[in-house]
Design a protein around this motif. Structure first.
Motif, mmCIF file in Angstrom:
data_model
loop_
_atom_site.group_PDB
_atom_site.id
_atom_site.type_symbol
_atom_site.label_atom_id
_atom_site.label_comp_id
_atom_site.label_asym_id
_atom_site.label_seq_id
_atom_site.Cartn_x
_atom_site.Cartn_y
_atom_site.Cartn_z
ATOM 1 N N ARG A 1 -5.093 1.359 -1.148
ATOM 2 C CA ARG A 1 -5.237 2.593 -0.379
ATOM 3 C C ARG A 1 -4.851 2.420 1.081
ATOM 4 N N ILE B 1 -1.497 4.552 1.910
ATOM 5 C CA ILE B 1 -1.918 5.860 2.406
ATOM 6 C C ILE B 1 -2.168 5.851 3.904
ATOM 7 N N ARG C 1 1.573 5.756 4.945
ATOM 8 C CA ARG C 1 1.491 7.208 4.806
ATOM 9 C C ARG C 1 2.522 7.752 3.811
ATOM 10 N N SER D 1 -0.805 15.581 -1.892
ATOM 11 C CA SER D 1 -0.693 16.389 -0.675
ATOM 12 C C SER D 1 -0.756 17.870 -0.999
ATOM 13 N N GLY E 1 4.004 7.345 -5.075
ATOM 14 C CA GLY E 1 3.870 7.785 -3.695
ATOM 15 C C GLY E 1 5.166 8.291 -3.110
ATOM 16 N N LYS F 1 -5.219 10.263 -1.757
ATOM 17 C CA LYS F 1 -4.349 10.918 -0.785
ATOM 18 C C LYS F 1 -4.894 12.307 -0.452
ATOM 19 N N HIS G 1 -7.939 11.822 1.684
ATOM 20 C CA HIS G 1 -7.600 11.346 3.036
ATOM 21 C C HIS G 1 -7.176 12.511 3.924
#
Length: 671
Positions: free
Chosen positions: A146, A150, A154, A161, A440, A495, A498
């Motif tokens: 993570r 993330i 990023r 998202s 990702g 994600k 976050h």
């Protein structure tokens, strides 16, 4: 005065209650509905969805209607917790191999390939043991990743998202700022908060004064906020009506198609193409809904695969005498022949993608270190909201031991050696890392390709003369797929959390709760489907099971049909080059828009191994999505309405598959 939860800075939002009894119950119920849907569609086409967006939407809708009876308000971070549980439950059929590996072992594994001289059948107890063995190590694989993918890098994780964006729209908040210190609120709401603070804090102490708006301005702001809330209620009610409407239509189709089975296969291209090459349409609202969720590019690649496989290669193989059997025969027919092309395309795309992503990540990592730019931790939460290193270490060790012990309990060390299980888990760890990175970057977790890659590698680990070589190969692939699937699911959820400001520890707990429930429900539902329906059949073709068993036989020494190797090799090279181009230039603005015209190998492969009836329905959905988004200007409202519309279509047929299951078990007559 008491601080409203929407006023809290981003780093303080994890302190909001998330692990609650109500959210656990809601998550398990919603996840169970999704699990039933995924079993239906997974056994038919091999396609299983996380359904994170519908999960977030349904949980919000439930608590929105119950808000008068709630002890405290349902927040955006609690919404994240609910959808995290739902995703963990709903993806069980794929994570545990119940729509792929397990049917391959039960339905297609020959007695001499099992190592015990007989056909293998799993009892409910065996399934629970199997699922438990695969259930947990992928979760612990994901947690250490993570911070890197993330927080530091990023990576976009588009679905994660998008889910965060939807939740923020539903709760009238926004995702975090770059400084991670505050949550941006609507303009009118911010103004009201400033005014209230001025009344409490005064103007003394040498601080800068904030002018209180005149009463007329305050009245205007309150009126503006009231109007906005009223509009939000109207929009919400409209979406609920849309959800109920599409759910009803989909449910009605499911029941009607039971009594009129011909509705599942309409010969829209004529009787000859339908009979000889299976070109029909299944006007399933659920598959149309799936196409809406997938989007036009992905379903276009699938349609290209259907045309390539069922419109070109299948007729060619039949005309040339390479596949002389009936078109829908997996062994001697064109369906079995083009399956090898599908497998080659998907594996080639996945392997090239893995290598490219790994090389790019390594270059980026070492370049950053050499330049002295260390990743900033400004967007990391306090340690009390994170999963500790000790928990991860112990959990990874215990879950790996559980996997080994339970697999040995099921198959014995003679058939499945302990060293093969240890290697499979270690291999799953590295393949999960690659899968998470691919997810990702591209929003695609190539778990199917990961499983096939593991099978290919195990061909060099287990001797071909081993009595259970094919079975060991399947088990190794299942371990790799399970690890990648669960690691990817959790990373997408992390994600989302976050961006919203949810507690990673709470999401970790959600994943564990959902997984435990999914183990038992998945095992029971698999047995129910097999007791009610004939599997495999024309309705439940379990195509991914055929791919699993054929891949195992291939890498352990069994030959291919005539000219299947040559044709598969050509297409593997073509899609390997395409995958390389797409991955190398994906961040190049000059060519980025043009890359959409290059097809994804995984999507093309799915279009090849599925019959055209499913693919055409999904393509219709993709066209609807394109028109919808274009007319709405890609607005939040338009996207949300589209998600609502498609969710009703998918969930209606998925849930009412239980009704048709009951009708089938009662032998209710139909045409």
């Amino acid at each position: 005065m008491t601080t409203h939860w929407k006023e809290l800075p981003w780093k303080e939002k994890p302190s909001i209650p998330q692990i609650t009894t109500r959210s656990i119950i809601a998550g398990l119920v919603i996840g169970s509905i999704i699990l039933i849907s995924n079993f239906q569609f997974g056994l038919q086409t091999g396609w299983v969805s996380m359904m994170s967006l519908p999960s977030a939407l349904l949980s919000f809708a439930v608590f929105k209607n119950l808000q008068r009876h709630l002890a405290f308000e349902f927040t955006d971070v609690e919404n994240v917790f609910v959808q995290s549980i739902a995703v963990a439950v709903g993806t069980g059929p794929l994570a545990y191999g119940l729509v792929g590996v397990v049917p391959a072992i039960e339905k297609f594994l020959r007695p001499e390939e099992s190592g015990i001289g007989r056909v293998m059948k799993f009892s409910t107890y065996d399934l629970i043991v199997w699922c438990t063995a695969l259930a947990f190590f992928g979760i612990f694989f994901a947690v250490p990743l993570r911070k890197q993918v993330i927080v530091h890098e990023r990576l976009p994780f588009p679905s994660g998202s998008a889910t965060a964006t939807l939740i923020s729209v539903l709760h009238n908040t926004e995702v975090r700022h770059d400084d991670c210190q505050s949550v941006k609120l609507p303009h009118e709401y911010n103004e009201l908060l400033i005014s209230d603070d001025d009344d409490d804090d005064g103007n003394g102490g040498g601080g800068s004064a904030v002018t209180t708006p005149p009463p007329t301005d305050r009245t205007a702001l309150l009126e503006g906020q009231r109007i906005k809330e009223h509009e939000s209620i109207i929009l919400y009610n409209k979406n609920v009506r849309s959800l109920i409407g599409t759910f009803s239509v989909s449910s009605a189709y499911t029941v009607i198609s039971y009594f009129i089975p011909s509705l599942r296969n309409l010969p829209i291209f004529g009787g000859s193409l339908a009979e000889n090459y299976l070109w029909t349409l299944q006007p399933s609202p659920a598959y149309i809904g799936q196409g809406i969720i997938m989007g036009l590019p992905t379903v276009s690649y699938m349609l290209f695969g259907a045309i390539l496989g069922w419109g070109i290669l299948a007729p060619l193989s039949k005309a040339q005498g390479w596949a002389e059997g009936p078109i829908d025969d997996w062994k001697t027919g064109a369906q079995g022949w083009i399956l090898w092309v599908s497998l080659a395309v998907m594996v080639s795309d996945s392997v090239v993608s893995f290598i490219t992503v790994t090389v790019q990540s390594a270059i980026k990592f070492f370049t950053t270190r050499n330049e002295g730019h260390e990743p900033e931790d400004g967007c990391e939460l306090d340690a009390q909201y994170l999963v500790g290193f000790k928990t991860v270490s112990i959990g990874l060790f215990v879950s790996s031991v559980i996997c080994i012990v339970l697999m040995v309990h099921l198959f014995g060390t003679t058939i499945v050696p302990v060293y093969s299980l240890v290697v499979a888990i270690v291999l799953a760890l590295f393949l999960s890392i690659l899968g998470v990175r691919a997810l990702g970057e591209t929003d695609l977790n190539p778990v199917s390709g990961i499983g096939k890659l593991s099978q290919l590698l195990f061909a060099f680990i287990i001797p071909r003369n081993h009595p259970g070589a094919v079975l060991v190969n399947l088990v190794a692939g299942a371990i790799a797929e399970a690890g990648a699937q669960q690691a990817g699911d959790l990373m997408q959820d992390l994600k989302t959390g976050h961006l919203i400001g949810a507690s990673p520890y709470a999401q970790f707990v959600a994943q564990l709760i959902g997984t435990v429930w999914s183990i038992f429900l998945s095992s029971v539902m698999y047995k129910v489907y097999n007791s009610v329906y004939e599997i495999p059949s024309k309705v439940f073709r379990i195509p991914t099971s055929v791919i699993w068993i054929d891949c195992s036989r291939l890498v352990t020494g069994e030959g291919l049909p005539p000219y299947a190797f040559e044709v598969s090799l050509v297409f593997a090279l073509i899609f390997g080059v395409i995958s390389l181009v797409k991955n190398v230039f994906k961040n190049n603005p000059a060519v980025q828009k043009r890359l959409v015209w290059l097809p994804s190998g995984v999507a093309v492969g799915i279009g090849i191994y599925n019959t055209p009836s499913f693919t055409i329905a999904r393509f219709i959905g993709g066209v609807i999505a394109y028109i919808w988004l274009k007319r709405s200007g890609h607005s939040h409202e338009g996207k949300t309405a589209m998600i609502v519309f498609s969710s009703g279509l998918v969930l209606g047929e998925g849930l009412f598959s239980v009704v048709t299951m009951i009708l089938t078990s009662l032998d209710v007559p139909h045409w």
